[in-house]
Write a protein that holds these residues in place. Structure first.
Motif, PDB file in Angstrom:
ATOM      1  N   VAL A   1      13.145   3.830   1.877  1.00 49.50           N
ATOM      2  CA  VAL A   1      12.981   4.164   3.300  1.00 49.50           C
ATOM      3  C   VAL A   1      11.753   3.472   3.879  1.00 49.50           C
ATOM      4  O   VAL A   1      11.788   2.901   4.991  1.00 49.50           O
ATOM      5  CB  VAL A   1      12.897   5.690   3.470  1.00 49.50           C
ATOM      6  N   ALA A   2      10.645   3.494   3.131  1.00 49.50           N
ATOM      7  CA  ALA A   2       9.424   2.854   3.629  1.00 49.50           C
ATOM      8  C   ALA A   2       9.614   1.348   3.786  1.00 49.50           C
ATOM      9  O   ALA A   2       9.204   0.757   4.800  1.00 49.50           O
ATOM     10  CB  ALA A   2       8.266   3.159   2.669  1.00 49.50           C
ATOM     11  N   SER A   3      10.234   0.703   2.800  1.00 49.06           N
ATOM     12  CA  SER A   3      10.458  -0.746   2.888  1.00 49.06           C
ATOM     13  C   SER A   3      11.372  -1.088   4.060  1.00 49.06           C
ATOM     14  O   SER A   3      11.131  -2.070   4.781  1.00 49.06           O
ATOM     15  CB  SER A   3      11.064  -1.254   1.578  1.00 49.06           C
ATOM     16  N   PHE A   4      12.417  -0.291   4.265  1.00 51.14           N
ATOM     17  CA  PHE A   4      13.340  -0.557   5.365  1.00 51.14           C
ATOM     18  C   PHE A   4      12.630  -0.443   6.713  1.00 51.14           C
ATOM     19  O   PHE A   4      12.805  -1.303   7.591  1.00 51.14           O
ATOM     20  CB  PHE A   4      14.511   0.421   5.298  1.00 51.14           C
ATOM     21  N   LEU A   5      11.836   0.580   6.873  1.00 50.18           N
ATOM     22  CA  LEU A   5      11.144   0.761   8.150  1.00 50.18           C
ATOM     23  C   LEU A   5      10.130  -0.348   8.393  1.00 50.18           C
ATOM     24  O   LEU A   5      10.042  -0.910   9.504  1.00 50.18           O
ATOM     25  CB  LEU A   5      10.456   2.124   8.182  1.00 50.18           C
ATOM     26  N   ILE A   6       9.352  -0.692   7.381  1.00 43.87           N
ATOM     27  CA  ILE A   6       8.306  -1.699   7.563  1.00 43.87           C
ATOM     28  C   ILE A   6       8.917  -3.084   7.807  1.00 43.87           C
ATOM     29  O   ILE A   6       8.535  -3.797   8.750  1.00 43.87           O
ATOM     30  CB  ILE A   6       7.375  -1.720   6.345  1.00 43.87           C
TER      31      ILE A   6
ATOM     32  N   ARG B   1      11.894  12.983 -15.379  1.00 41.43           N
ATOM     33  CA  ARG B   1      12.071  11.540 -15.226  1.00 41.43           C
ATOM     34  C   ARG B   1      13.098  11.217 -14.149  1.00 41.43           C
ATOM     35  O   ARG B   1      12.845  10.395 -13.263  1.00 41.43           O
ATOM     36  CB  ARG B   1      12.495  10.939 -16.565  1.00 41.43           C
ATOM     37  N   GLN B   2      14.259  11.859 -14.202  1.00 40.52           N
ATOM     38  CA  GLN B   2      15.297  11.570 -13.222  1.00 40.52           C
ATOM     39  C   GLN B   2      14.874  12.007 -11.822  1.00 40.52           C
ATOM     40  O   GLN B   2      15.122  11.306 -10.840  1.00 40.52           O
ATOM     41  CB  GLN B   2      16.604  12.245 -13.620  1.00 40.52           C
ATOM     42  N   ARG B   3      14.249  13.152 -11.737  1.00 39.51           N
ATOM     43  CA  ARG B   3      13.832  13.631 -10.415  1.00 39.51           C
ATOM     44  C   ARG B   3      12.775  12.713  -9.818  1.00 39.51           C
ATOM     45  O   ARG B   3      12.826  12.366  -8.639  1.00 39.51           O
ATOM     46  CB  ARG B   3      13.302  15.059 -10.535  1.00 39.51           C
ATOM     47  N   SER B   4      11.805  12.295 -10.627  1.00 37.94           N
ATOM     48  CA  SER B   4      10.758  11.402 -10.129  1.00 37.94           C
ATOM     49  C   SER B   4      11.341  10.056  -9.729  1.00 37.94           C
ATOM     50  O   SER B   4      10.974   9.498  -8.686  1.00 37.94           O
ATOM     51  CB  SER B   4       9.685  11.224 -11.204  1.00 37.94           C
ATOM     52  N   GLN B   5      12.245   9.532 -10.537  1.00 39.91           N
ATOM     53  CA  GLN B   5      12.857   8.256 -10.197  1.00 39.91           C
ATOM     54  C   GLN B   5      13.656   8.347  -8.906  1.00 39.91           C
ATOM     55  O   GLN B   5      13.596   7.448  -8.064  1.00 39.91           O
ATOM     56  CB  GLN B   5      13.757   7.784 -11.341  1.00 39.91           C
ATOM     57  N   ALA B   6      14.405   9.416  -8.753  1.00 41.33           N
ATOM     58  CA  ALA B   6      15.227   9.552  -7.547  1.00 41.33           C
ATOM     59  C   ALA B   6      14.359   9.687  -6.293  1.00 41.33           C
ATOM     60  O   ALA B   6      14.579   9.010  -5.283  1.00 41.33           O
ATOM     61  CB  ALA B   6      16.157  10.753  -7.686  1.00 41.33           C
ATOM     62  N   ILE B   7      13.346  10.555  -6.363  1.00 43.57           N
ATOM     63  CA  ILE B   7      12.482  10.752  -5.199  1.00 43.57           C
ATOM     64  C   ILE B   7      11.719   9.476  -4.882  1.00 43.57           C
ATOM     65  O   ILE B   7      11.628   9.042  -3.720  1.00 43.57           O
ATOM     66  CB  ILE B   7      11.522  11.920  -5.450  1.00 43.57           C
ATOM     67  N   GLY B   8      11.154   8.837  -5.918  1.00 42.55           N
ATOM     68  CA  GLY B   8      10.411   7.599  -5.678  1.00 42.55           C
ATOM     69  C   GLY B   8      11.283   6.494  -5.128  1.00 42.55           C
ATOM     70  O   GLY B   8      10.863   5.756  -4.225  1.00 42.55           O
TER      71      GLY B   8
ATOM     72  N   VAL C   1       0.831  -1.210   0.000  1.00 38.36           N
ATOM     73  CA  VAL C   1       0.000   0.000   0.000  1.00 38.36           C
ATOM     74  C   VAL C   1       0.865   1.260   0.000  1.00 38.36           C
ATOM     75  O   VAL C   1       0.604   2.214  -0.745  1.00 38.36           O
ATOM     76  CB  VAL C   1      -0.954  -0.024   1.211  1.00 38.36           C
ATOM     77  N   VAL C   2       1.902   1.266   0.839  1.00 39.04           N
ATOM     78  CA  VAL C   2       2.761   2.457   0.925  1.00 39.04           C
ATOM     79  C   VAL C   2       3.510   2.685  -0.384  1.00 39.04           C
ATOM     80  O   VAL C   2       3.619   3.818  -0.867  1.00 39.04           O
ATOM     81  CB  VAL C   2       3.733   2.309   2.109  1.00 39.04           C
ATOM     82  N   ARG C   3       4.025   1.618  -0.996  1.00 44.96           N
ATOM     83  CA  ARG C   3       4.751   1.774  -2.257  1.00 44.96           C
ATOM     84  C   ARG C   3       3.827   2.277  -3.365  1.00 44.96           C
ATOM     85  O   ARG C   3       4.215   3.119  -4.183  1.00 44.96           O
ATOM     86  CB  ARG C   3       5.392   0.443  -2.657  1.00 44.96           C
ATOM     87  N   ARG C   4       2.597   1.772  -3.401  1.00 43.98           N
ATOM     88  CA  ARG C   4       1.651   2.273  -4.404  1.00 43.98           C
ATOM     89  C   ARG C   4       1.285   3.725  -4.153  1.00 43.98           C
ATOM     90  O   ARG C   4       1.141   4.512  -5.098  1.00 43.98           O
ATOM     91  CB  ARG C   4       0.400   1.399  -4.408  1.00 43.98           C
TER      92      ARG C   4
ATOM     93  N   LYS D   1       1.875   6.752  -6.795  1.00 41.69           N
ATOM     94  CA  LYS D   1       0.819   7.672  -7.218  1.00 41.69           C
ATOM     95  C   LYS D   1       1.185   9.116  -6.903  1.00 41.69           C
ATOM     96  O   LYS D   1       0.897  10.036  -7.691  1.00 41.69           O
ATOM     97  CB  LYS D   1      -0.490   7.301  -6.528  1.00 41.69           C
ATOM     98  N   LEU D   2       1.833   9.338  -5.760  1.00 46.12           N
ATOM     99  CA  LEU D   2       2.258  10.691  -5.404  1.00 46.12           C
ATOM    100  C   LEU D   2       3.277  11.221  -6.404  1.00 46.12           C
ATOM    101  O   LEU D   2       3.199  12.381  -6.847  1.00 46.12           O
ATOM    102  CB  LEU D   2       2.838  10.695  -3.992  1.00 46.12           C
ATOM    103  N   ILE D   3       4.221  10.371  -6.790  1.00 47.41           N
ATOM    104  CA  ILE D   3       5.231  10.800  -7.761  1.00 47.41           C
ATOM    105  C   ILE D   3       4.587  11.072  -9.113  1.00 47.41           C
ATOM    106  O   ILE D   3       4.919  12.054  -9.801  1.00 47.41           O
ATOM    107  CB  ILE D   3       6.326   9.733  -7.877  1.00 47.41           C
ATOM    108  N   ASP D   4       3.632  10.224  -9.515  1.00 49.11           N
ATOM    109  CA  ASP D   4       2.941  10.456 -10.787  1.00 49.11           C
ATOM    110  C   ASP D   4       2.145  11.755 -10.752  1.00 49.11           C
ATOM    111  O   ASP D   4       2.089  12.485 -11.743  1.00 49.11           O
ATOM    112  CB  ASP D   4       2.004   9.283 -11.094  1.00 49.11           C
TER     113      ASP D   4
END
Length: 363
Positions: A118-123, A105-112, A70-73, A77-80
């Motif tokens: 970070v979210a995966s590591f924490l969860i 493209r590069q900015r969205s990829q980097a931020i995403g 859910v968090v990754r999706r 969506k936020l990046i899109d």
């Protein structure tokens, strides 16, 4: 004493023990039933604990998996949505320059990538600790060891951590992107790649600079907003200012109406007036607001047109603020005297001036 008497006095000889002669006893059916009963009793006593631990672990894994998805999706969506918001300003001239396709493209990829990692590591880290806690494992030594290891790694790789954090904030704040011309202090040039640790620049001479994000203390972005083209024209102090201004206005009007300069110019070319006045020269400043990164191109073309227009209008451009005044070139032989006749030893004047030789004395 006879042998029989001695044997009787020694006592009866020991008989072999049953253990030395018996074969290993095969477990009977009764023993197997007894062991099975004991195992069943032990399972019956602990099955509820096992079931509770298993259900707890399964629940933690399911919740962590669902939450991670859910968090990754949500991050995707936020990046899109951010990309669509940036695309909505592409119709304007400023938006088209600030946000290009590769930069988005590069900015969205980097931020995403950063947010998802970070979210995966924490969860996953939290779920792992909860599973270990469910098995009644003491987490205090583990957490203490992890803390000490983290401090050691932090001290050893502090430059790497600094570069990474600086890169994250540069991307999040959109300080620069691919295609921008920046001055990073340690190097300047066009940005060709933005990373979380290193920014890659191409200099004016074609060289590629790898700049660590942690080493950048200030950023001068020359590609955001607009740029200014300034041209200083130095003329003689005796020129007619009205004629000079009229000529410059004519050059500005023609240049603003021609392509591609009408697209590069984001404002009218203005004659600001006299920037400085000296005894033998004066400086007139011309300025224009241009597209980012095109100021030098506009300045070169403007100087070219001003020079041709001044030549046609018989307006002389002097060399600088301290241009020398025109002087009559002096004759280098003017201070020299005419050749003397006495310089020639065969001339009558030279011979007449020659002293008489003393007469010879005879004996």
């Amino acid at each position: 004493m006879s042998l029989s008497a001695i044997l009787l006095a020694a006592g009866p000889s020991p008989s072999p023990s049953p253990s030395d002669t018996e074969t290993p006893r095969v477990p009977s059916l009764q023993d197997a039933q007894e062991r099975a009963t004991n195992a069943a009793g032990w399972v019956e006593q602990n099955w509820s604990t096992w079931l509770a631990i298993g259900l707890q672990v399964l629940l933690v894994v399911v919740i962590a998996t669902v939450l991670r998805i859910v968090v990754r999706r949500a991050i995707t969506k936020l990046i899109d949505r951010m990309s669509r918001t940036e695309q909505s300003v592409d119709g304007t001239a400023l938006g088209g320059l600030l946000v290009n396709l590769e930069r988005r493209r590069q900015r969205s990829q980097a931020i995403g990538s950063v947010l998802r990692s970070v979210a995966s590591f924490l969860i996953i880290g939290t779920a792992a600790l909860m599973i270990l806690s469910a098995f009644n494992i003491n987490l205090a030594p583990l957490l203490a060891s992890a803390g000490v290891a983290g401090v050691a790694i932090g001290f050893g790789a502090r430059n790497l951590v600094t570069d990474f954090l600086s890169g994250v904030f540069m991307i999040l704040e959109d300080q620069y992107g691919v295609g921008d011309t920046i001055d990073a202090g340690v190097a300047s040039g066009e940005v060709i790649e933005v990373g979380l640790r290193v920014t890659k620049l191409r200099g004016d001479g074609g060289e590629i600079w790898y700049v660590r994000n942690g080493e950048v203390k200030r950023i001068g972005n020359l590609s955001q907003g607009w740029a200014t083209a300034n041209v200083d024209v130095t003329v003689r102090s005796g020129e007619n200012l009205d004629k000079v201004k009229a000529t410059l206005d004519e050059v500005a009007e023609k240049m603003s109406a021609e392509e591609p300069w009408n697209e590069l110019l984001w404002g009218p070319i203005e004659v600001l007036g006299l920037d400085s006045v000296l005894l033998d020269s004066m400086v007139v400043r011309v300025t224009a607001k241009t597209m980012p990164g095109k100021s030098l191109t506009v300045e070169r073309e403007l100087r070219w047109r001003i020079k041709r227009a001044f030549d046609a209008a018989d307006i002389r451009i002097v060399g600088g603020a301290t241009a020398p005044t025109e002087e009559q070139i002096a004759d280098p032989t003017a201070g020299m005297a005419a050749p003397s006749a006495y310089a020639n030893s065969t001339s009558p004047q030279s011979q007449a001036a020659t002293p008489l030789a003393p007469p010879s004395v005879t004996k």
